[in-house]
Design a protein around this motif. Structure first.
Motif, PDB file in Angstrom:
ATOM      1  N   ASN A  66       0.824  -1.209   0.000  1.00 57.63           N
ATOM      2  CA  ASN A  66       0.000   0.000   0.000  1.00 57.63           C
ATOM      3  C   ASN A  66       0.855   1.255   0.000  1.00 57.63           C
ATOM      4  OD1 ASN A  66      -2.475  -1.516   0.347  1.00 57.63           O
ATOM      5  ND2 ASN A  66      -1.787  -1.872   2.435  1.00 57.63           N
ATOM      6  N   TYR A  78      -5.655   5.669  -1.496  1.00 57.39           N
ATOM      7  CA  TYR A  78      -4.317   5.105  -1.571  1.00 57.39           C
ATOM      8  C   TYR A  78      -4.262   4.100  -2.706  1.00 57.39           C
ATOM      9  CZ  TYR A  78      -6.232   1.231   1.321  1.00 57.39           C
ATOM     10  OH  TYR A  78      -6.983   0.202   1.823  1.00 57.39           O
ATOM     11  N   GLN A  80      -2.741   0.428  -4.294  1.00 56.27           N
ATOM     12  CA  GLN A  80      -2.231  -0.885  -3.926  1.00 56.27           C
ATOM     13  C   GLN A  80      -1.484  -1.470  -5.125  1.00 56.27           C
ATOM     14  OE1 GLN A  80      -5.775  -3.024  -2.365  1.00 56.27           O
ATOM     15  NE2 GLN A  80      -4.719  -2.956  -0.409  1.00 56.27           N
ATOM     16  N   CYS A 288       2.993  -1.535   3.953  1.00 54.42           N
ATOM     17  CA  CYS A 288       2.232  -0.302   3.809  1.00 54.42           C
ATOM     18  C   CYS A 288       3.122   0.886   4.104  1.00 54.42           C
ATOM     19  CB  CYS A 288       1.013  -0.300   4.736  1.00 54.42           C
ATOM     20  SG  CYS A 288       1.416  -0.697   6.443  1.00 54.42           S
ATOM     21  N   TRP A 300      -2.496   1.499  10.219  1.00 57.59           N
ATOM     22  CA  TRP A 300      -2.716   0.374   9.321  1.00 57.59           C
ATOM     23  C   TRP A 300      -2.954  -0.867  10.167  1.00 57.59           C
ATOM     24  CZ3 TRP A 300      -3.696   0.830   4.350  1.00 57.59           C
ATOM     25  CH2 TRP A 300      -3.201   1.929   3.639  1.00 57.59           C
TER      26      TRP A 300
END
Length: 336
Positions: A66, A78, A80, A288, A300
């Motif tokens: 991420n 965001y 991925q 992430c 997260w």
């Protein structure tokens, strides 16, 4: 691999120093999202995600990585990235990108965000970028993700003549063409991310939770330090939605000092719950990026980390259990 997000907390209780403490319930101040009349954004907005030390990411196992959060028209998003996606009937690994509307955007169920956008892999040598254009309605839990796009085979990405990887650096991004919502903030924000090197050894922190069954609402750990950054954990023993079915667990970056403001930290993390006798554990892992801003950062983790029933059946010893955060910083970034 799905990693949910969770908002940060206030400074209350941050002076606790004990490494073995009971989790303390905490109720954060109410947070609201401003909404204005419906409108269309004609000006394009974009986000670039530069990953340095990219070949080390290619060696990682299958899973989603991420990006940090970016804001467009008052909504948080965001990206991925998956470097081992596959198409049906094709055994090759593909580079996949996905655009995700963050849960922190806190949309009501009757609000639809219709977005037209391009997902991009930037050709840093010749300017022949690879792009796929999409339209998607972002609304409910099931439609917050745009769907994966197999952009190009990994072997094509790695070709020296392609220009996609230069100096062990690769750049991905999204370009918003049009965004329309039933209720949205008219403002938009263009964000550019430049990643720089900065790695740390993997370190672990253990949070001892006494009398788990007595906990109510949101709980938070003492702050701890890994890789020169301060962190803390938040846990919802009955779930972030308080339905009593799943325990929710998140890692947060604590408020940075002035020298770290507006910086980002990509990490590999594992969160575990285990008992204190047999070390029987349940673990979730992911990759992430945390963004350190002047305010408390987002977290997260997983809204459905483990079933509450399983916690009671397998991980409690005399009402006590352990939460472990295993964190490795794999780079750094700067928000321009």
């Amino acid at each position: 691999m799905e990693i949910a997000i969770n908002k940060g907390r206030s400074n209350q209780g941050k002076n606790q120093k004990s490494s073995k403490v009971a989790a303390v319930p905490f109720a954060p101040a109410a947070q609201t999202v401003a909404a204005a009349a419906s409108g269309k954004m004609e000006e394009k907005s974009s986000f670039k995600w530069r990953i340095d030390g990219f070949t080390s990411l290619l060696d990682k196992p299958k899973g989603w990585t991420n990006s940090g959060y970016f804001e467009i028209k008052g909504l948080k998003w965001y990206l991925q990235l998956n470097l081992k996606d596959q198409k049906r009937g094709d055994k090759r690994d593909y580079v996949s990108l996905m655009l995700v509307l963050s849960k922190t955007s806190d949309l009501k169920s009757d609000i639809v965000v219709e977005a037209s956008f391009k997902l991009l892999i930037f050709d840093q040598a010749y300017g022949k970028h690879r792009e796929h254009e999409f339209s998607h309605h972002f609304q409910t839990e099931e439609s917050r993700r745009s769907g994966a796009s197999c952009m190009i085979p990994v072997e094509t990405l790695k070709e020296a003549s392609s220009g996609f990887i230069i100096g062990d650096s690769c750049v991905f991004g999204v370009e918003l063409i049009k965004l329309t919502t039933a209720k949205a903030n008219h403002s938009s924000e263009r964000v550019h991310v430049q990643k720089t090197n900065g790695f740390s050894a993997r370190e672990a922190y253990t949070w001892v939770i006494d009398d788990f069954l007595a906990l109510k609402g949101r709980c938070y750990s003492p702050e701890f330090q890994i890789g020169g950054r301060k962190w803390y954990l938040t846990m919802y023993p009955s779930g972030i939605d308080d339905n009593g079915e799943f325990l929710s667990l998140y890692l947060h970056m604590a408020k940075p000092d002035a020298s770290l403001q507006s910086s980002g930290v990509p990490v590999e993390l594992s969160l575990s719950i285990k008992d204190q006798v047999t070390s029987n554990r349940n673990t979730r892992t992911g990759r992430c990026q945390f963004v350190a801003t002047e305010a408390e950062g987002d977290g997260w983790g997983w809204a459905k980390f483990v079933e509450v029933k399983s916690v009671k059946d397998w991980y409690l010893v005399k009402g006590s259990c352990l939460i472990e955060a295993d964190v490795a910083i794999v780079g750094s970034s700067k928000m321009d």
